[in-house]
Design an enzyme around this catalytic site. Structure first.
Site, PDB file in Angstrom:
ATOM      1  CD  GLU A  65      -2.980  -1.229   2.193  1.00 20.30           C
ATOM      2  OE1 GLU A  65      -4.083  -1.729   1.937  1.00 20.30           O
ATOM      3  OE2 GLU A  65      -2.690  -0.808   3.316  1.00 20.30           O
ATOM      4  CB  CYS A 116       2.915   7.288   3.534  1.00 18.64           C
ATOM      5  SG  CYS A 116       3.374   6.155   4.825  1.00 18.64           S
ATOM      6  CB  CYS A 125       7.142  -5.352   9.055  1.00 20.07           C
ATOM      7  SG  CYS A 125       8.521  -4.642   9.980  1.00 20.07           S
ATOM      8  CB  CYS A 152       5.758  -2.910  16.557  1.00 23.62           C
ATOM      9  SG  CYS A 152       7.475  -2.612  16.100  1.00 23.62           S
ATOM     10  CB  CYS A 187       2.606  -2.090  13.950  1.00 27.94           C
ATOM     11  SG  CYS A 187       2.835  -1.889  12.177  1.00 27.94           S
ATOM     12  CD  GLU A 214      13.226  -0.612  10.411  1.00 27.13           C
ATOM     13  OE1 GLU A 214      12.372  -0.262  11.236  1.00 27.13           O
ATOM     14  OE2 GLU A 214      14.074   0.183   9.955  1.00 27.13           O
ATOM     15  CB  SER A 256       9.853   6.184  10.098  1.00 30.35           C
ATOM     16  OG  SER A 256       9.454   5.658  11.344  1.00 30.35           O
ATOM     17  CB  SER A 258       9.147   3.606  15.921  1.00 27.96           C
ATOM     18  OG  SER A 258       8.735   3.904  14.616  1.00 27.96           O
ATOM     19  CG  HIS A 295       6.316   3.844  19.578  1.00 29.59           C
ATOM     20  ND1 HIS A 295       5.783   5.025  19.120  1.00 29.59           N
ATOM     21  CD2 HIS A 295       6.598   3.114  18.459  1.00 29.59           C
ATOM     22  CE1 HIS A 295       5.724   5.006  17.799  1.00 29.59           C
ATOM     23  NE2 HIS A 295       6.225   3.871  17.382  1.00 29.59           N
ATOM     24  CG  ASN A 308      -3.842   5.741  13.222  1.00 34.95           C
ATOM     25  OD1 ASN A 308      -4.675   6.630  13.376  1.00 34.95           O
ATOM     26  ND2 ASN A 308      -2.603   5.982  12.850  1.00 34.95           N
ATOM     27  CB  CYS A 360       0.873   5.811  10.983  1.00 34.01           C
ATOM     28  SG  CYS A 360       2.330   6.492  10.266  1.00 34.01           S
TER      29      CYS A 360
HETATM   30  N1  SAH Z   1       9.010   0.306  10.305  1.00 30.52           N
HETATM   31  C1  SAH Z   1       9.237   1.688  10.452  1.00 30.52           C
HETATM   32  C2  SAH Z   1       8.403   2.541   9.527  1.00 30.52           C
HETATM   33  C3  SAH Z   1       6.969   2.152   9.302  1.00 30.52           C
HETATM   34  S1  SAH Z   1       5.819   2.425  10.581  1.00 30.52           S
HETATM   35  C4  SAH Z   1       9.039   2.095  11.886  1.00 30.52           C
HETATM   36  O1  SAH Z   1       8.536   1.298  12.666  1.00 30.52           O
HETATM   37  O2  SAH Z   1       9.443   3.191  12.233  1.00 30.52           O
HETATM   38  C5  SAH Z   1       5.568   4.193  10.627  1.00 30.52           C
HETATM   39  C6  SAH Z   1       5.165   4.705  12.010  1.00 30.52           C
HETATM   40  O3  SAH Z   1       3.823   4.299  12.354  1.00 30.52           O
HETATM   41  C7  SAH Z   1       6.052   4.179  13.113  1.00 30.52           C
HETATM   42  O4  SAH Z   1       6.355   5.199  14.036  1.00 30.52           O
HETATM   43  C8  SAH Z   1       5.151   3.160  13.774  1.00 30.52           C
HETATM   44  O5  SAH Z   1       5.573   2.884  15.072  1.00 30.52           O
HETATM   45  C9  SAH Z   1       3.809   3.837  13.691  1.00 30.52           C
HETATM   46  N2  SAH Z   1       2.667   2.952  13.882  1.00 30.52           N
HETATM   47  C10 SAH Z   1       2.583   1.626  13.623  1.00 30.52           C
HETATM   48  N3  SAH Z   1       1.344   1.174  13.913  1.00 30.52           N
HETATM   49  C11 SAH Z   1       0.625   2.235  14.357  1.00 30.52           C
HETATM   50  C12 SAH Z   1      -0.734   2.401  14.769  1.00 30.52           C
HETATM   51  N4  SAH Z   1      -1.581   1.399  14.752  1.00 30.52           N
HETATM   52  N5  SAH Z   1      -1.130   3.627  15.145  1.00 30.52           N
HETATM   53  C13 SAH Z   1      -0.267   4.667  15.112  1.00 30.52           C
HETATM   54  N6  SAH Z   1       0.999   4.570  14.698  1.00 30.52           N
HETATM   55  C14 SAH Z   1       1.459   3.370  14.335  1.00 30.52           C
HETATM   56 FE1  SF4 Z   2       7.470  -3.112  11.347  1.00 29.51          FE
HETATM   57 FE2  SF4 Z   2       7.452  -0.481  11.855  1.00 29.51          FE
HETATM   58 FE3  SF4 Z   2       5.216  -1.952  12.124  1.00 29.51          FE
HETATM   59 FE4  SF4 Z   2       7.214  -2.249  13.860  1.00 29.51          FE
HETATM   60  S1  SF4 Z   2       5.971  -0.389  13.528  1.00 29.51           S
HETATM   61  S2  SF4 Z   2       6.057  -3.896  12.875  1.00 29.51           S
HETATM   62  S3  SF4 Z   2       8.985  -1.966  12.547  1.00 29.51           S
HETATM   63  S4  SF4 Z   2       6.308  -1.547  10.215  1.00 29.51           S
END
Ligand code: SAH
Ligand code: SF4
Length: 398
Positions: free
Chosen positions: A119, A132, A139, A143, A146, A199, A230, A252, A254, A329, A372
């Site tokens: 996407e 984006c 991935c 996390c 996510c 990632e 990121s 990230s 968090h 989200n 995101c």
């Molecule tokens: N893998 C990389 C980039 C993709 S995620 C990373 O983790 O940084 C982009 C951003 O969205 C990251 O900061 C991630 O932690 C955040 N993210 C992932 N799932 C989310 C969610 N459900 N709600 C809000 N942010 C989220």
């Molecule tokens: Fe992968 Fe980024 Fe999602 Fe973590 S937040 S699972 S590193 S896409």
């Protein structure tokens, strides 16, 4: 479509291979670095002395003017255009579907070699338009908040597939300039964030090559300040990001203790908060205005107390930073809830009063699941729901 095999391993398409077999064995020029394109041109008989100039010409047609047909490259001899067409294609990922949110956010599902889908999201704002971009199918990291992290199927995208997302979006936004006419400087697509699926630092070389093309002045020509990568915190690659790409960095974060960050961003077990901060302290910046973005997802009752905010400030002391608060989200089956608006505001105030910018990211494209952390390919969703159906049928039988 047949079910793809489920694997946690990253499948990487060899970088020199054609991006897609649909070109009838022809190789794709998209995504090649300038030296690699030069080699490819020499290999089909371009005289070495001319090769550099030819790269410059073809490069401009592809990345500045958005041309996909060698016949349009009017500053090349006709016979040479035919020769190029015999050996090469100019190919970007194929759009499978497109959704437009009520707030103008666009989400495309694109298909790449092997039938995988990723996407891509475009977010229009008053002063910019941000694309984006995804760097992997799924991935390998997991996390817990996510949606992408729950996707089992993973492969690295090629450089062609990464820069191809930008080219596809420019096609759809209809903003390739016309040769010979003045360039319109008010760009619809003015910024790139590597915040889609995957990632990026686990696919370093392809991400680097693609972003070099995005920054190339004879190409897409976006300033390195308009590109943000990121990462979840792949420490050994952070210094390389500055040296070899030079773009802006977002992390990230968090969590403010290893205990909580281990749970939210499990890569923390490998490189903990202290190790990560050390790498960030060493991240060079061109100017003072270039700060590292700390992304912080606001999860109700998990990481959103005043104490967390104060700990965060202490941790990042001395790092030129801005803190981007992301209201969680939610996605179907997510194990967390979004913090309340009041909680997010109180958290933001503490950070702001400590002297840091603390923008709260406005959720965009929620009605089309474009925000995101919500990205997950449709093939995967289809497979999951089939599995769920089977499980339900099984339960009925029991
Ligand atoms: N893998 C990389 C980039 C993709 S995620 C990373 O983790 O940084 C982009 C951003 O969205 C990251 O900061 C991630 O932690 C955040 N993210 C992932 N799932 C989310 C969610 N459900 N709600 C809000 N942010 C989220
Ligand atoms: Fe992968 Fe980024 Fe999602 Fe973590 S937040 S699972 S590193 S896409």
């Amino acid at each position: 479509m047949a079910d793809a095999p489920i694997t946690q391993d990253v499948l990487t398409i060899p970088r020199k291979q054609p991006a897609d077999s649909s070109g009838g064995g022809k190789s794709n020029l998209v995504g090649l670095t300038r030296p690699a394109m030069r080699d490819a041109l020499i290999a089909i008989g371009t005289p070495e002395k001319q090769a550099k100039m030819r790269v410059g010409q073809i490069w401009q047609w592809i990345y500045q003017w958005g041309k996909r047909d060698f016949a349009d490259m009017t500053n090349l001899a006709k016979a040479y255009r035919a020769q190029l067409a015999k050996h090469f294609v100019i190919e970007v990922p194929e759009v499978v579907s497109k959704q437009v949110s009520t707030d103008g956010t666009r989400k495309w599902l694109v298909r790449i070699a092997g039938g995988h889908e990723v996407e891509v999201v475009y977010i229009p704002e008053t002063d910019r338009g941000t694309l984006c971009v995804s760097s992997q199918v799924g991935c390998t990291l997991t996390c817990s908040f996510c949606h992408t992290g729950t996707q089992k199927l993973v492969r690295n995208l090629t450089a062609a597939e990464i820069i191809g997302q930008v080219m596809m979006a420019r096609d759809d936004l209809n903003e390739w300039p016309i040769p010979g006419e003045p360039k319109d400087e008010t760009r619809l697509l003015s910024n790139i964030v590597l915040m889609g699926m995957g990632e990026p630092l686990y696919n370093f070389d392809n991400v680097r090559d693609a972003m070099k093309i995005a920054m190339d002045e004879e190409g897409i020509s976006l300033s390195r300040r308009r590109i943000t990568l990121s990462t979840s915190g792949v420490v050994p690659e952070i210094a390389k990001t500055s040296e070899e790409i030079g773009c802006q960095l977002a992390v990230s974060f968090h969590g403010t203790t290893d205990e909580i960050r281990d749970k939210l961003v499990p890569i923390n077990k490998r490189w903990n908060i202290e190790t990560l901060l050390e790498a960030l302290r060493a991240y060079p910046r061109g100017r003072n205005s270039e700060r590292i973005t700390f992304e912080y997802v606001m999860l109700d009752g998990v990481n959103d107390t005043d104490e967390d905010a104060r700990r965060l400030i202490k941790l990042i002391d001395g790092i030129p930073a801005k803190i981007n608060l992301i209201p969680f989200n939610e996605w179907p089956g997510a194990p967390y809830k979004r913090s309340s608006n009041n909680r997010i505001r109180a958290f933001a105030d503490i950070i702001y009063n400590a002297g840091y910018a603390s923008p709260i990211r406005k959720p965009r494209g929620e009605d089309i699941m474009a925000a995101c952390g919500q990205l997950k390919s449709a093939t995967e969703r289809a497979r999951k729901s089939r599995k769920q159906i089977e499980a339900e049928v099984g339960a009925l039988r029991d």
